[in-house]
Design a protein around this motif. Sequence first.
Motif, mmCIF file in Angstrom:
data_model
loop_
_atom_site.group_PDB
_atom_site.id
_atom_site.type_symbol
_atom_site.label_atom_id
_atom_site.label_comp_id
_atom_site.label_asym_id
_atom_site.label_seq_id
_atom_site.Cartn_x
_atom_site.Cartn_y
_atom_site.Cartn_z
ATOM 1 N N SER A 152 0.849 -1.190 0.000
ATOM 2 C CA SER A 152 0.000 0.000 0.000
ATOM 3 C C SER A 152 0.887 1.243 0.000
ATOM 4 O O SER A 152 2.114 1.164 0.136
ATOM 5 C CB SER A 152 -0.888 0.003 1.241
ATOM 6 O OG SER A 152 -0.088 0.116 2.417
ATOM 7 N N THR A 153 0.269 2.411 -0.136
ATOM 8 C CA THR A 153 1.026 3.667 -0.098
ATOM 9 C C THR A 153 1.758 3.812 1.233
ATOM 10 O O THR A 153 2.910 4.240 1.284
ATOM 11 C CB THR A 153 0.088 4.864 -0.306
ATOM 12 O OG1 THR A 153 -0.547 4.746 -1.586
ATOM 13 C CG2 THR A 153 0.860 6.173 -0.238
ATOM 14 N N GLU A 154 1.090 3.445 2.326
ATOM 15 C CA GLU A 154 1.731 3.549 3.639
ATOM 16 C C GLU A 154 2.916 2.592 3.740
ATOM 17 O O GLU A 154 3.974 2.948 4.287
ATOM 18 C CB GLU A 154 0.708 3.248 4.737
ATOM 19 C CG GLU A 154 1.287 3.231 6.154
ATOM 20 C CD GLU A 154 1.877 4.565 6.583
ATOM 21 O OE1 GLU A 154 2.628 4.585 7.565
ATOM 22 O OE2 GLU A 154 1.581 5.596 5.937
ATOM 23 N N GLU A 155 2.762 1.398 3.203
ATOM 24 C CA GLU A 155 3.877 0.437 3.225
ATOM 25 C C GLU A 155 5.033 0.933 2.360
ATOM 26 O O GLU A 155 6.207 0.728 2.712
ATOM 27 C CB GLU A 155 3.381 -0.924 2.744
ATOM 28 C CG GLU A 155 2.493 -1.632 3.757
ATOM 29 C CD GLU A 155 1.816 -2.864 3.192
ATOM 30 O OE1 GLU A 155 1.523 -3.785 3.972
ATOM 31 O OE2 GLU A 155 1.566 -2.907 1.957
ATOM 32 N N MET A 156 4.710 1.582 1.248
ATOM 33 C CA MET A 156 5.766 2.153 0.409
ATOM 34 C C MET A 156 6.504 3.258 1.160
ATOM 35 O O MET A 156 7.734 3.355 1.098
ATOM 36 C CB MET A 156 5.169 2.691 -0.893
ATOM 37 C CG MET A 156 4.761 1.614 -1.879
ATOM 38 S SD MET A 156 4.331 2.279 -3.511
ATOM 39 C CE MET A 156 2.707 2.983 -3.170
ATOM 40 N N ARG A 157 5.743 4.101 1.858
ATOM 41 C CA ARG A 157 6.358 5.186 2.627
ATOM 42 C C ARG A 157 7.297 4.635 3.691
ATOM 43 O O ARG A 157 8.427 5.104 3.864
ATOM 44 C CB ARG A 157 5.280 6.053 3.280
ATOM 45 C CG ARG A 157 5.820 7.290 3.991
ATOM 46 C CD ARG A 157 4.736 7.960 4.816
ATOM 47 N NE ARG A 157 4.341 7.107 5.929
ATOM 48 C CZ ARG A 157 5.012 7.018 7.077
ATOM 49 N NH1 ARG A 157 6.104 7.728 7.254
ATOM 50 N NH2 ARG A 157 4.601 6.229 8.043
ATOM 51 N N GLU A 158 6.839 3.622 4.420
ATOM 52 C CA GLU A 158 7.664 3.023 5.468
ATOM 53 C C GLU A 158 8.907 2.364 4.876
ATOM 54 O O GLU A 158 9.996 2.423 5.464
ATOM 55 C CB GLU A 158 6.829 2.015 6.253
ATOM 56 C CG GLU A 158 5.736 2.662 7.097
ATOM 57 C CD GLU A 158 4.849 1.636 7.795
ATOM 58 O OE1 GLU A 158 5.014 0.436 7.520
ATOM 59 O OE2 GLU A 158 4.006 2.045 8.613
ATOM 60 N N ALA A 159 8.752 1.721 3.719
ATOM 61 C CA ALA A 159 9.901 1.091 3.068
ATOM 62 C C ALA A 159 10.929 2.141 2.657
ATOM 63 O O ALA A 159 12.139 1.927 2.790
ATOM 64 C CB ALA A 159 9.437 0.287 1.851
#
Length: 206
Positions: A152-159
Motif C-alpha cells: 500500500s502507499t503507507e507500506e511504500m512510505r515506510e519502506a
Amino acid sequence: MLMFVLVMVAVVVVIVAAVLVIGFGQRGGRGLEKRFGPEYGHAVQLHGGDAKAAEAELGERVRRHGSLEERSLTPDLRERYRAQWARIQENFVESPDKAVAEADMLLSRLAEDRGFPPGDQFDDQMAALSVHHSEHVRGYRDLHATAQGRGSTEEMREAMIRARGLVTALTTGQPAPSARHRPHHREGRDAAPQAPGGHHAKGSTL
C-alpha cells in the motif's frame, strides 16, 4: 579387564567429541546471531523456525561474501547519489509508485558501485549486503518488494524510510544513526517521505 578399559576410553572419547560439537555449534549460532542481528531472525523465519538450516545459509553467505571489499565512491558520485535520493523523496508525495521504483533502482546501482554483486542478481546482491550491512537490508528488501507492486502507499512510505539507512551507509561508509538518536524533526533534503496530500503520516518524522 583390558577390554573393559578400552570400551570405557571409547565411551569417554565419544562423549567429549559430542560435547565439543555441541559447544561449537552453539558458539557458531551465537556468533551468526550477533553478526546478522535482525537478519538472523528473518532467516530463521524463512526456514520455518529451523535455526540450523538458517545458520547453514547465513554461514554460506559469510563464506561467499565475507571477503568482499567495498569500493569507495568518488566525491562527485557520492553527492550525485545523495541528490538523487533527495529528489526521489520529494517526488514521493506526487507519485509514490514512481518514487519507490526509482529508489529501488538507485539502491541497486549504488550497491553495485560499492562493489556488491549487480542488481540484476538481486538475491545475490542482498546476500552480500546482509553480510556487510545486516542492520539495513530489511529496508532494501521491503523497498524492492513494494517496487514490484506489493504494498500500500503507507507500506511504500515506510519502506522508503527504512531504505534510507542503507543509502546513508553506502554513501558515507558509516551506519545510519539509530532511531533513538535521530532528531524529532528534520527538514530539507533528508526529510522523510510524506504520504500523498503533503502530510506526514503518523510516526514519519525522524
